[in-house]
Scaffold this active site. Structure first.
Site, PDB file in Angstrom:
ATOM      1  N   LYS A  46     -35.320 -30.697 -30.992  1.00 54.61           N
ATOM      2  CA  LYS A  46     -35.372 -31.820 -31.931  1.00 54.61           C
ATOM      3  C   LYS A  46     -33.939 -32.260 -32.210  1.00 54.61           C
ATOM      4  O   LYS A  46     -33.146 -31.515 -32.762  1.00 54.61           O
ATOM      5  CB  LYS A  46     -36.068 -31.417 -33.231  1.00 54.61           C
ATOM      6  N   LYS A  79     -38.125 -34.115 -29.097  1.00 56.47           N
ATOM      7  CA  LYS A  79     -38.163 -35.225 -30.049  1.00 56.47           C
ATOM      8  C   LYS A  79     -36.744 -35.726 -30.281  1.00 56.47           C
ATOM      9  O   LYS A  79     -35.862 -34.925 -30.553  1.00 56.47           O
ATOM     10  CB  LYS A  79     -38.775 -34.758 -31.373  1.00 56.47           C
TER      11      LYS A  79
END
Length: 324
Positions: A195, A248
């Site tokens: 992330k 992400k």
């Protein structure tokens, strides 16, 4: 004129030809729809920076999930907006917290829908960080117990899968151990393994009311310049017991999705985040591009890079188009 034996246009002449040799096929089964749950009744607050997305009270959330089920979507992920916040994010792991209420309601009315829950503290802490803060510094190890308690409370409420998004070191292992010790060994973990500290999260922070009140998240979310580090992060999560690895954002990190897909044999998820969604929606509203076509092209590209599943705010819209 001498032509080569292989002429690629031969197999592009008709739609039938193109479908027969298509290498990547996007399906409704690939898509996961995010929802924002908020307290109250009959609440449907539009998110200005994300046209078509809303903060939904539990009754309206259930209705939206039923629509997602009717479109053939296999799963949703739920984010919560609590009524109150505090330094320890206690509403994140409260038995009567907003996510816990939402999970119970959705599983009661839509038992076949897979419900995934986001496990983090940022929406619940008054400082807006993903872990607890001690003298202005994120306390990694001190946050792990609270994250595990949050995941446990979601699973006990009926969540089919938990998805820790905080990026604290060691949180997957702590969550796995906690679930196993409480007879929830069957509940899988979808880890936000890579992330990034991305500027693409802006609209989400408006939707989830999760902006940090000081500083930023660069000490725990990944540097956008790094890709090899993403493999190390994912490897740690595999060792700690992750069942699915997520990257992400998605579109600016297609290379990372591909690296993770090549390196590991676990399923790979990608999050087509709020900023990616907002840009396409804004350009579509201005008439600068065909938003529906670009959305499907974007999702296909994410899958082509190696994602087995895609979390996307386009999920319901894309399902309608795919079903046609």
């Amino acid at each position: 004129m001498q032509f080569p034996d292989y002429r690629p246009r031969r197999l592009r002449q008709t739609g039938a030809f193109r479908r027969m040799i298509r290498e990547t096929t996007l399906k409704t089964d690939d898509l996961i729809m995010p929802f924002f749950a908020i307290g109250g009744k009959d609440v449907k607050n539009p998110v200005p920076s994300m046209p078509g997305q809303y903060q939904l009270s539990v009754d309206n959330l259930v209705k939206a999930v039923k629509q997602a089920a009717d479109l053939g979507l296999p799963a949703v992920i739920v984010f919560g907006l609590p009524d109150k916040k505090d330094p320890l994010g206690t509403q994140a792991y409260a038995k009567d917290g907003i996510v816990q209420k939402a999970v119970r309601a959705v599983k009661d009315k839509c038992p076949d829908m897979m419900v995934i829950t986001d496990v983090c503290l940022c929406q619940y802490t008054d400082h807006g960080h993903c872990g607890i803060v001690d003298k202005g510094v994120i306390d990694n190890d001190g946050s792990l117990d609270l994250l595990a308690r949050t995941a446990l409370s979601h699973a006990q409420a009926g969540a089919d899968m938990v998805a820790p998004s905080d990026m604290m070191d060691g949180r997957v292992g702590m969550i796995r151990e906690t679930l196993d010790e409480n007879d929830l060994a069957h509940v899988p973990i979808m880890s936000y393994a890579a992330k990034y500290c991305s500027a693409y999260y802006g609209p989400f922070r408006e939707a989830a009311d999760s902006s940090p009140q000081f500083g930023d998240r660069r000490t725990y979310q990944m540097d956008p310049a790094n890709a090899v580090e993403a493999v190390r992060e994912a490897s740690l999560d595999v060792t700690e017991g992750a069942d699915i690895l997520m990257v992400k954002p998605a579109l600016p990190y297609l290379d990372v999705i591909h690296r993770i897909r090549e390196e590991f044999d676990l399923p790979v998820a990608a999050y087509n985040v709020s900023g990616e969604y907002a840009m396409i929606k804004a350009a579509d509203q201005m008439g600068w591009l065909d938003g529906k076509a670009v959305a499907l092209e974007t999702l296909t590209a994410i899958k082509r890079a190696g994602a087995d599943m895609i979390l996307t705010y386009f999920a319901m819209e894309a399902a309608q188009l795919l079903n046609q």
